[in-house]
Design a protein around this motif. Structure first.
Motif, PDB file in Angstrom:
ATOM      1  N   LEU A   1      60.087 -27.128  56.277  1.00 27.68           N
ATOM      2  CA  LEU A   1      60.634 -26.143  55.663  1.00 27.68           C
ATOM      3  C   LEU A   1      62.375 -26.205  55.431  1.00 27.68           C
ATOM      4  O   LEU A   1      62.789 -25.983  54.075  1.00 27.68           O
ATOM      5  CB  LEU A   1      60.665 -24.510  56.146  1.00 27.68           C
ATOM      6  N   VAL A   2      62.932 -26.572  56.341  1.00 30.57           N
ATOM      7  CA  VAL A   2      64.403 -27.037  56.159  1.00 30.57           C
ATOM      8  C   VAL A   2      64.687 -27.956  54.956  1.00 30.57           C
ATOM      9  O   VAL A   2      65.608 -28.209  54.324  1.00 30.57           O
ATOM     10  CB  VAL A   2      65.021 -27.467  57.484  1.00 30.57           C
ATOM     11  N   PHE A   3      63.678 -29.185  55.192  1.00 27.67           N
ATOM     12  CA  PHE A   3      63.964 -30.261  54.414  1.00 27.67           C
ATOM     13  C   PHE A   3      63.755 -29.480  52.903  1.00 27.67           C
ATOM     14  O   PHE A   3      64.269 -30.153  51.934  1.00 27.67           O
ATOM     15  CB  PHE A   3      62.976 -31.406  54.777  1.00 27.67           C
ATOM     16  N   PHE A   4      62.374 -28.983  52.756  1.00 31.09           N
ATOM     17  CA  PHE A   4      61.931 -28.418  51.519  1.00 31.09           C
ATOM     18  C   PHE A   4      63.111 -27.710  50.843  1.00 31.09           C
ATOM     19  O   PHE A   4      63.045 -27.836  49.650  1.00 31.09           O
ATOM     20  CB  PHE A   4      60.642 -28.222  51.585  1.00 31.09           C
ATOM     21  N   SER A   5      63.552 -26.599  51.559  1.00 33.88           N
ATOM     22  CA  SER A   5      64.612 -25.964  51.289  1.00 33.88           C
ATOM     23  C   SER A   5      65.816 -26.647  50.840  1.00 33.88           C
ATOM     24  O   SER A   5      66.344 -26.348  49.468  1.00 33.88           O
ATOM     25  CB  SER A   5      65.080 -24.935  52.229  1.00 33.88           C
ATOM     26  N   ALA A   6      66.149 -27.535  51.404  1.00 30.04           N
ATOM     27  CA  ALA A   6      67.421 -28.577  50.797  1.00 30.04           C
ATOM     28  C   ALA A   6      67.185 -29.298  49.637  1.00 30.04           C
ATOM     29  O   ALA A   6      67.951 -29.289  48.836  1.00 30.04           O
ATOM     30  CB  ALA A   6      67.711 -29.476  52.054  1.00 30.04           C
ATOM     31  N   ALA A   7      65.806 -29.793  49.542  1.00 30.34           N
ATOM     32  CA  ALA A   7      65.371 -30.486  48.576  1.00 30.34           C
ATOM     33  C   ALA A   7      65.486 -29.435  47.221  1.00 30.34           C
ATOM     34  O   ALA A   7      66.054 -29.996  46.245  1.00 30.34           O
ATOM     35  CB  ALA A   7      64.193 -31.174  48.519  1.00 30.34           C
TER      36      ALA A   7
ATOM     37  N   ALA B   1      68.669 -20.037  46.814  1.00 29.82           N
ATOM     38  CA  ALA B   1      68.118 -21.084  47.401  1.00 29.82           C
ATOM     39  C   ALA B   1      69.095 -21.531  48.611  1.00 29.82           C
ATOM     40  O   ALA B   1      68.543 -22.114  49.628  1.00 29.82           O
ATOM     41  CB  ALA B   1      68.248 -22.308  46.290  1.00 29.82           C
ATOM     42  N   ALA B   2      70.342 -21.301  48.405  1.00 32.57           N
ATOM     43  CA  ALA B   2      71.457 -21.678  49.392  1.00 32.57           C
ATOM     44  C   ALA B   2      71.109 -20.965  50.706  1.00 32.57           C
ATOM     45  O   ALA B   2      71.186 -21.156  51.765  1.00 32.57           O
ATOM     46  CB  ALA B   2      72.784 -21.440  49.155  1.00 32.57           C
ATOM     47  N   ARG B   3      70.865 -19.340  50.318  1.00 34.14           N
ATOM     48  CA  ARG B   3      70.719 -18.444  51.745  1.00 34.14           C
ATOM     49  C   ARG B   3      69.366 -18.884  52.213  1.00 34.14           C
ATOM     50  O   ARG B   3      69.127 -18.591  53.518  1.00 34.14           O
ATOM     51  CB  ARG B   3      70.897 -16.987  51.161  1.00 34.14           C
ATOM     52  N   THR B   4      68.237 -19.161  51.546  1.00 32.77           N
ATOM     53  CA  THR B   4      66.930 -19.575  51.898  1.00 32.77           C
ATOM     54  C   THR B   4      67.045 -20.705  53.116  1.00 32.77           C
ATOM     55  O   THR B   4      66.586 -20.747  53.998  1.00 32.77           O
ATOM     56  CB  THR B   4      66.131 -19.921  50.913  1.00 32.77           C
ATOM     57  N   LEU B   5      67.848 -21.844  52.656  1.00 36.74           N
ATOM     58  CA  LEU B   5      68.140 -22.998  53.262  1.00 36.74           C
ATOM     59  C   LEU B   5      68.743 -22.578  54.544  1.00 36.74           C
ATOM     60  O   LEU B   5      68.294 -22.982  55.734  1.00 36.74           O
ATOM     61  CB  LEU B   5      68.905 -23.950  52.612  1.00 36.74           C
ATOM     62  N   GLN B   6      69.992 -21.854  54.615  1.00 41.97           N
ATOM     63  CA  GLN B   6      70.643 -21.373  55.797  1.00 41.97           C
ATOM     64  C   GLN B   6      69.734 -20.725  56.751  1.00 41.97           C
ATOM     65  O   GLN B   6      69.718 -20.927  58.002  1.00 41.97           O
ATOM     66  CB  GLN B   6      71.675 -20.471  55.364  1.00 41.97           C
ATOM     67  N   ASN B   7      68.726 -19.673  56.221  1.00 38.46           N
ATOM     68  CA  ASN B   7      67.933 -18.845  56.903  1.00 38.46           C
ATOM     69  C   ASN B   7      66.923 -19.726  57.556  1.00 38.46           C
ATOM     70  O   ASN B   7      66.738 -19.604  58.735  1.00 38.46           O
ATOM     71  CB  ASN B   7      67.617 -17.763  56.203  1.00 38.46           C
ATOM     72  N   ASN B   8      66.496 -20.636  56.901  1.00 40.52           N
ATOM     73  CA  ASN B   8      65.478 -21.543  57.566  1.00 40.52           C
ATOM     74  C   ASN B   8      65.820 -22.400  58.630  1.00 40.52           C
ATOM     75  O   ASN B   8      65.477 -22.938  59.603  1.00 40.52           O
ATOM     76  CB  ASN B   8      64.617 -22.534  56.419  1.00 40.52           C
TER      77      ASN B   8
END
Length: 132
Positions: free
Chosen positions: A13-19, A51-58
């Motif tokens: 999820l971290v990888f996918f969120s960053a992508a 998208a940025a906040r999703t990545l941070q939260n993941n």
């Protein structure tokens, strides 16, 4: 043996969120932006901000879930409640991510709460496995 899968899911999820965040940045700003020093801050509005906040939260969620899950798994301890918590973690974090990206705030908050509960259960079970 759901704990190893949940650990891998947290990382995925971290990888996918960053992508997704990166693809959105490149789409919005062009490929050349990816090679700058990024001194111009990215937009925190609309999908780019979500998208940025999703990545941070993941990232934060993974940092809370993965250590106790690894501890439980490495101790060879996976009680039924740990399997339930791991399954809940996977389902809620995927749902949280999709809800955040699509701007469904109430669903996002609901899934965040369930995810935090699954992290708390996993941490408590991990602590119990150490103490016994």
């Amino acid at each position: 043996m759901l704990l190893p899968f949940a650990i891998l899911t947290a990382g995925a999820l971290v990888f996918f969120s960053a992508a997704i965040q990166h693809l959105n940045t490149v789409t919005a700003n062009g490929i050349a932006f990816a090679f700058t020093d990024r001194s111009t801050p990215l937009s925190r509005e609309g999908f780019a901000g979500r998208a940025a906040r999703t990545l941070q939260n993941n990232l934060e969620s993974a940092a809370m879930f993965v250590p106790p899950a690894i501890l439980l798994f490495s101790n060879g301890s996976e009680p039924p409640l740990a399997t339930t918590a791991a399954g809940a973690y996977i389902a809620t974090r995927i749902s949280f991510t999709l809800a955040y990206w699509t701007g469904r705030n109430r669903l996002r908050s609901f899934f965040w709460g369930l995810g935090m509960a699954s992290i708390a259960v996993t941490a408590a079970l991990s602590a119990q496995s150490i103490l016994t």
